[in-house]
Design an enzyme around this catalytic site. Structure first.
Site, mmCIF file in Angstrom:
data_model
loop_
_atom_site.group_PDB
_atom_site.id
_atom_site.type_symbol
_atom_site.label_atom_id
_atom_site.label_comp_id
_atom_site.label_asym_id
_atom_site.label_seq_id
_atom_site.Cartn_x
_atom_site.Cartn_y
_atom_site.Cartn_z
ATOM 1 C CG HIS A 272 23.647 25.741 -7.562
ATOM 2 N ND1 HIS A 272 24.790 24.986 -7.657
ATOM 3 C CD2 HIS A 272 23.369 26.119 -8.826
ATOM 4 C CE1 HIS A 272 25.197 24.929 -8.907
ATOM 5 N NE2 HIS A 272 24.353 25.597 -9.640
ATOM 6 C CE LYS A 274 22.035 21.574 -10.230
ATOM 7 N NZ LYS A 274 22.274 22.784 -9.403
ATOM 8 C CG HIS A 500 25.950 20.733 -14.887
ATOM 9 N ND1 HIS A 500 25.108 20.440 -13.840
ATOM 10 C CD2 HIS A 500 25.859 22.067 -15.068
ATOM 11 C CE1 HIS A 500 24.520 21.542 -13.412
ATOM 12 N NE2 HIS A 500 24.962 22.546 -14.128
ATOM 13 C CE LYS A 502 27.706 22.024 -10.293
ATOM 14 N NZ LYS A 502 27.708 22.096 -11.743
#
Length: 613
Positions: A272, A274, A500, A502
């Site tokens: 996950h 990025k 999107h 966090k």
């Protein structure tokens, strides 16, 4: 099977989500037919709102556009295959009405489809008597009804959307939001698009490594400027089997692309993280962000990123410890890359060693899959964050009243009650401030979009395809919803651009000071953050995640100042929190967005409904 709840009665698939599932991986062991969002055009111009952003060509296979969670695939698929909104929806036994060939939006036989209404609310539109049959307009395939957000919100990016000169950068925090198509230009000032990041303005690119979860390789390649479009790219991913084969197939037209598959040895883990590693003729740069490498994530969603300074090359013969920052960012980045145990990353590890990262003022917070004991427990996940907060923050007066705010786009299983993980180990991490012995229980505000937030967003219901909170998980933790607060971002103009991004933070009770701030890929889940096992002697982490932690001491401050009008483009010293403070608690009527149940009572801003099937 059928379940009753405060969300209604829905028939769902018999396969429950895994307790710790964060995003459903394509390469996982299950798929579900219950997650099929359908969208529609309105049947009346007075109940209408504009359709989805221009979809990809209808003859392009969806599987070639999106690699990632099932929610994302299906949201993309059904933007191409919309279903009509019925003014009195009764979906049982009703066949979905499909769009005809081609990517245009088939509108219902509306009499008054005025595409020239500019920015007027639908409730303010004058009611018109039906025209006589001889003046009735024929059905037009590609006309769109007016938007409550203004007529420009669904168009492609304007010519001046991308920077032609170096953007106004926030050199203090180096934290940026992404540009959002359709927002007033002032709200995109200082924000960045992927084309800005990859432009020659930031360096003469020689090679890059792209770590991510979802990829659209053809789209990604087009984001590089023409002069860099054939420079070598290493894609670091977590796809397996069929998903890996599709990803490799996407890259066939691009011989300059290579792959590195992240090892995922624990079930239901995902890659996950990025991150971009950019190697220039002039130096080296790291970007840690929240966006997948697909167009939808850079179009009308709120995303965030940390962009490093341009790190210069060290003089030849420099020592092993040269180029380290006060936050030990270089050491921690090298340790994170080494955790992949991947030969493909060795050349990147060597390049980082050869550069001076001493200007970095943030701490790296990563997760890598594994079970860790002893001192290794503090290397990853939320225990890594706890250790950093213990070592590098200071207690504050009245800290028991300083709330914790978490904001995310996906939710895993927290357990049967709040003491199992959220208010147990996770809260202990989030409330750590220096070496204080006080174990406070401050308010915890969790910011997550409601159904109404999604419905009225720029994307409408399809935005919910990137908010994969399932009914199976929600049913097991109704207690969690009492912590929820609305997504509101009026100060940054992004209330209607679904998050999107966090973020996690600790603020003063009056929301004017910030004790620390974290931007990360990690959603609210044990898979992302890790969970203690074996009587707290071991921590288990399922996924790869990466974020950066801001603490005031690294910026020679006691706390970060907060201002309600602060934004990444602001010249103020206020930290650029991407949503409004104080958070707004859910009302009794609000429900959290759950992506695999229908929403058919009211159309969204595209005139669509959401119908899993």
């Amino acid at each position: 099977m059928t379940q009753d709840s405060q969300h209604g009665k829905w028939t769902i698939s018999s396969s429950d989500d895994d307790d710790d599932n964060d995003d459903l991986p394509l390469s996982g062991t299950r798929t579900s037919k219950a997650h099929r969002p359908a969208v529609s055009s309105p049947s009346s111009p007075l109940s209408a709102s504009p359709p989805s952003p221009k979809p990809e060509p209808a003859n392009t296979p969806v599987s070639s556009l999106v690699i990632g969670s099932e929610a994302r695939q299906l949201a993309a698929a059904h933007q191409l295959n919309p279903v009509k909104y019925e003014s009195s929806p009764s979906l049982a036994g009703k066949r979905k009405k499909e769009v005809s060939d081609g990517p245009g939006w088939a509108l219902s036989d509306s009499d008054d489809d005025d595409g020239d209404v500019k920015g007027k609310s639908l409730s303010n539109l004058p009611k018109r008597s039906p025209p006589s049959p001889k003046t009735k307009k024929p059905k037009v395939e590609n006309e769109r009804p007016p938007s409550p957000h203004g007529r420009l919100y669904y168009i492609d990016e304007p010519e001046d959307f991308f920077e032609s000169s170096t953007p106004c950068l926030n050199e203090t925090y180096r934290f940026y939001l992404n540009k959002v198509t359709g927002l007033d230009r002032k709200y995109n000032s200082g924000a960045l698009h992927i084309r800005d990041i990859l432009s020659p303005l930031f360096g003469t690119l020689k090679e890059s490594a792209q770590f991510n979860y979802c990829f659209d390789i053809a789209w990604m390649v087009k984001q590089f400027p023409p002069e860099f479009r054939d420079r070598p790219v290493l894609i670091v991913h977590g796809d397996k089997r069929e998903a890996k084969a599709r990803l490799v197939q996407q890259a066939q037209p691009f011989p300059h692309i290579r792959f590195c598959q992240a090892k995922l040895d624990i079930a239901f883990g995902t890659h996950h993280t990025k991150m971009m590693l950019l190697w220039y003729e002039e130096g080296f740069r790291v970007i840690i962000l929240t966006s997948n490498l697909i167009r939808a994530d850079w179009y009308q969603k709120t995303q965030g990123m940390w962009m490093s300074p341009l790190f210069p090359r060290l003089p030849k013969g420099s020592s092993e410890s040269a180029g380290e920052s006060p936050t030990f960012f270089k050491r921690d980045l090298l340790e994170y890359l080494a955790a992949y145990r991947a030969p493909e990353l060795e050349e990147w590890i060597q390049r980082i060693k050869e550069h001076d990262l001493s200007e970095t003022r943030v701490y790296l917070v990563g997760s890598t899959p594994g079970r860790y004991v002893g001192s290794d427990m503090e290397r990853w996940g939320h225990l890594r964050l706890r250790k950093l907060l213990y070592d590098h923050t200071d207690p504050v007066a009245g800290e028991e009243k300083w709330p914790v705010i978490g904001q995310f786009s996906s939710i895993g299983s927290m357990g049967l009650d709040k003491t199992k993980w959220l208010k147990g180990e996770f809260q202990r991490t989030m409330t750590t401030l220096g070496k204080s012995s006080l174990r406070s229980d401050p308010p915890m505000h969790l910011v997550y979009p409601s159904v109404e937030d999604v419905r009225t967003s720029l994307e409408g219901y399809p935005a919910g395809g990137s908010l994969p909170y399932s009914i199976q998980t929600a049913q097991k933790q109704l207690w969690l919803h009492s912590f929820f607060h609305r997504w509101k971002a009026n100060a940054t103009g992004r209330s209607h651009a679904m998050p999107h991004i966090k973020t996690y933070m600790r603020t003063s009770p009056d929301f004017t000071q910030l004790a620390w701030f974290l931007v990360t890929s990690a959603n609210l889940s044990k898979a992302a953050w890790g969970a203690l096992e074996k009587n707290n002697t071991q921590v288990m982490v399922r996924s790869y995640e990466l974020g950066v932690l801001y603490v005031p001491a690294a910026f020679n401050m006691k706390t970060f100042p907060l201002h309600k009008d602060s934004s990444p483009a602001s010249s103020s010293t206020g930290f650029p929190v991407p949503f409004d403070l104080p958070p707004t608690c859910y009302s009794p009527e609000d429900q959290p967005w759950i992506w695999n149940i229908p929403y058919s009572q009211a159309p969204d801003t595209h005139g669509n409904i959401w119908v899993p099937s």
